[in-house]
Motif scaffolding. Structure first.
Motif, mmCIF file in Angstrom:
data_model
loop_
_atom_site.group_PDB
_atom_site.id
_atom_site.type_symbol
_atom_site.label_atom_id
_atom_site.label_comp_id
_atom_site.label_asym_id
_atom_site.label_seq_id
_atom_site.Cartn_x
_atom_site.Cartn_y
_atom_site.Cartn_z
ATOM 1 N N CYS A 58 0.837 -1.214 0.000
ATOM 2 C CA CYS A 58 0.000 0.000 0.000
ATOM 3 C C CYS A 58 0.863 1.253 0.000
ATOM 4 O O CYS A 58 0.605 2.201 -0.756
ATOM 5 C CB CYS A 58 -0.919 0.002 1.218
ATOM 6 S SG CYS A 58 -2.265 -1.206 1.148
ATOM 7 N N ALA A 62 1.274 4.120 -3.013
ATOM 8 C CA ALA A 62 0.944 5.515 -2.726
ATOM 9 C C ALA A 62 2.058 6.455 -3.167
ATOM 10 O O ALA A 62 1.798 7.532 -3.728
ATOM 11 C CB ALA A 62 0.671 5.689 -1.238
ATOM 12 N N GLU A 65 2.616 6.564 -7.199
ATOM 13 C CA GLU A 65 1.628 7.286 -8.006
ATOM 14 C C GLU A 65 2.098 8.677 -8.396
ATOM 15 O O GLU A 65 1.543 9.282 -9.314
ATOM 16 C CB GLU A 65 0.303 7.351 -7.243
ATOM 17 C CG GLU A 65 -0.404 5.992 -7.225
ATOM 18 C CD GLU A 65 -1.571 5.931 -6.245
ATOM 19 O OE1 GLU A 65 -2.278 4.909 -6.242
ATOM 20 O OE2 GLU A 65 -1.761 6.900 -5.484
ATOM 21 N N CYS A 249 -8.296 10.061 -1.280
ATOM 22 C CA CYS A 249 -7.835 9.622 -2.601
ATOM 23 C C CYS A 249 -7.962 8.109 -2.747
ATOM 24 O O CYS A 249 -8.357 7.615 -3.805
ATOM 25 C CB CYS A 249 -6.386 10.038 -2.823
ATOM 26 S SG CYS A 249 -6.034 11.787 -2.535
ATOM 27 N N THR A 250 -7.591 7.369 -1.697
ATOM 28 C CA THR A 250 -7.610 5.906 -1.712
ATOM 29 C C THR A 250 -8.007 5.404 -0.336
ATOM 30 O O THR A 250 -7.531 5.932 0.672
ATOM 31 C CB THR A 250 -6.213 5.339 -2.060
ATOM 32 O OG1 THR A 250 -5.775 5.838 -3.312
ATOM 33 C CG2 THR A 250 -6.243 3.815 -2.095
ATOM 34 N N GLN A 252 -8.334 1.492 1.315
ATOM 35 C CA GLN A 252 -8.264 0.049 1.120
ATOM 36 C C GLN A 252 -8.385 -0.660 2.465
ATOM 37 O O GLN A 252 -7.914 -0.151 3.483
ATOM 38 C CB GLN A 252 -6.940 -0.340 0.463
ATOM 39 C CG GLN A 252 -6.732 0.242 -0.925
ATOM 40 C CD GLN A 252 -5.327 0.000 -1.426
ATOM 41 O OE1 GLN A 252 -4.468 0.878 -1.381
ATOM 42 N NE2 GLN A 252 -5.082 -1.208 -1.915
ATOM 43 N N LYS A 274 -5.126 7.058 1.828
ATOM 44 C CA LYS A 274 -4.336 8.164 1.300
ATOM 45 C C LYS A 274 -5.281 9.338 1.147
ATOM 46 O O LYS A 274 -6.274 9.263 0.417
ATOM 47 C CB LYS A 274 -3.734 7.781 -0.064
ATOM 48 C CG LYS A 274 -3.028 8.915 -0.793
ATOM 49 C CD LYS A 274 -2.523 8.429 -2.154
ATOM 50 C CE LYS A 274 -1.929 9.536 -2.980
ATOM 51 N NZ LYS A 274 -1.494 9.053 -4.323
#
Length: 278
Positions: A58, A62, A65, A249-250, A252, A274
């Motif tokens: 993860c 991050a 990206e 943004c993310t 999970q 994130k």
């Protein structure tokens, strides 16, 4: 007058609760914590469903990206661990590690100075390098991380000025936090307040990368010593971040396999988020 008295009592109760959490942490044993959580099966790099490889993946994604960058990164509540910064050191030249406990800060400094008998992070370094396509360069990564970490300082996330008396030369471009806020907050209100306090350390448009426990009510920090944890879920964490001025943004989630439930906590899963400060 009665209303003022009631609010005063509520504030006093909150202070006692936060103070109680700080008392619990006087029993924290870094070596025991590392043994409970950072050896197999939770840190089994031969398994794709092991906890630690999932966390490292993860964090790697991050940073890969490309929008998380800058100069200064602050690691919030570092504990006695360095794994959470293995990807970060490729993108930030000024990393500040923080923890409330001096025993954890000492454990980090011992690794930074290369002292003998520290926890062996070799497998973690190797895995991070493999994620980056640098499978043979883990000693270089260890050196890079040691070079990037400029300070290891105290923090109190429940204070409006969390790093006092340390003075930041500049606000951070990124915050990273792993298993901190839910583990040091007596309730969800304190969690939200702590998140608000940490926002004062981050630049507008800066990123917050957070890893935390889902639906956990305690974890073991020494033989026979358990510390209470405020249970949180994805809905609460998302809503709290948004209320504190972050854009998600993310988000999970990881569900703990049965054989990862080794008796040192009652965690159901882990989240990675994130977020970007507006």
């Amino acid at each position: 007058m009665r209303s003022q008295r009631r609010h005063s009592m509520e504030r006093a109760d909150k202070e006692v609760s936060v103070a109680a959490m700080k008392e619990y942490y006087k029993q924290f044993d870094p070596r025991s914590y590392l043994r409970y959580n950072y050896i197999p099966p939770r840190a089994d790099f031969t398994r794709t469903d092991s906890i630690v490889p999932w966390k490292l993946s993860c964090l790697h994604r991050a940073f890969q990206e490309g929008d998380v960058h800058g100069r200064t990164l602050i690691d919030i509540g570092s504990g006695p661990t360095i794994y959470q910064l293995l990807s970060a050191c490729e993108h930030f030249s000024n990393i500040i590690m923080t923890d409330f406990l001096e025993v954890n800060r000492q454990e980090i400094r011992r690794w930074l100075h290369g002292e003998p008998d520290t926890f062996d992070w070799t497998a973690f370094l190797q895995h991070a390098c493999e994620l980056e396509g640098k499978g043979c360069s883990w000693p270089e990564k260890a050196k890079r991380l040691r070079t990037a970490i400029h300070d290891v300082i105290p923090i109190d996330v429940h204070s409006p000025n969390p790093l006092h008396p340390y003075s930041l030369p500049e606000l951070a471009d990124c915050l990273v936090s792993s298993f901190c806020l839910e583990a040091v907050s007596p309730d969800r209100t304190s969690f939200q307040k702590a998140l608000t306090n940490l926002g004062t350390l981050l630049k507008p448009n800066g990123h917050f990368l957070m890893i935390g426990a889902l639906d956990e009510s305690y974890y073991q920090v020494a033989d026979g010593v358990h510390i209470p944890v405020v249970p949180v879920d994805q809905e609460f964490v998302s809503a709290t971040l948004k209320s504190c001025g972050y854009e998600i943004c993310t988000f999970q989630c990881y569900t703990l396999p049965q054989d990862m439930k080794v008796g040192v906590d009652d965690v159901a899963g882990i989240f990675f988020v994130k977020a970007k400060k507006k």
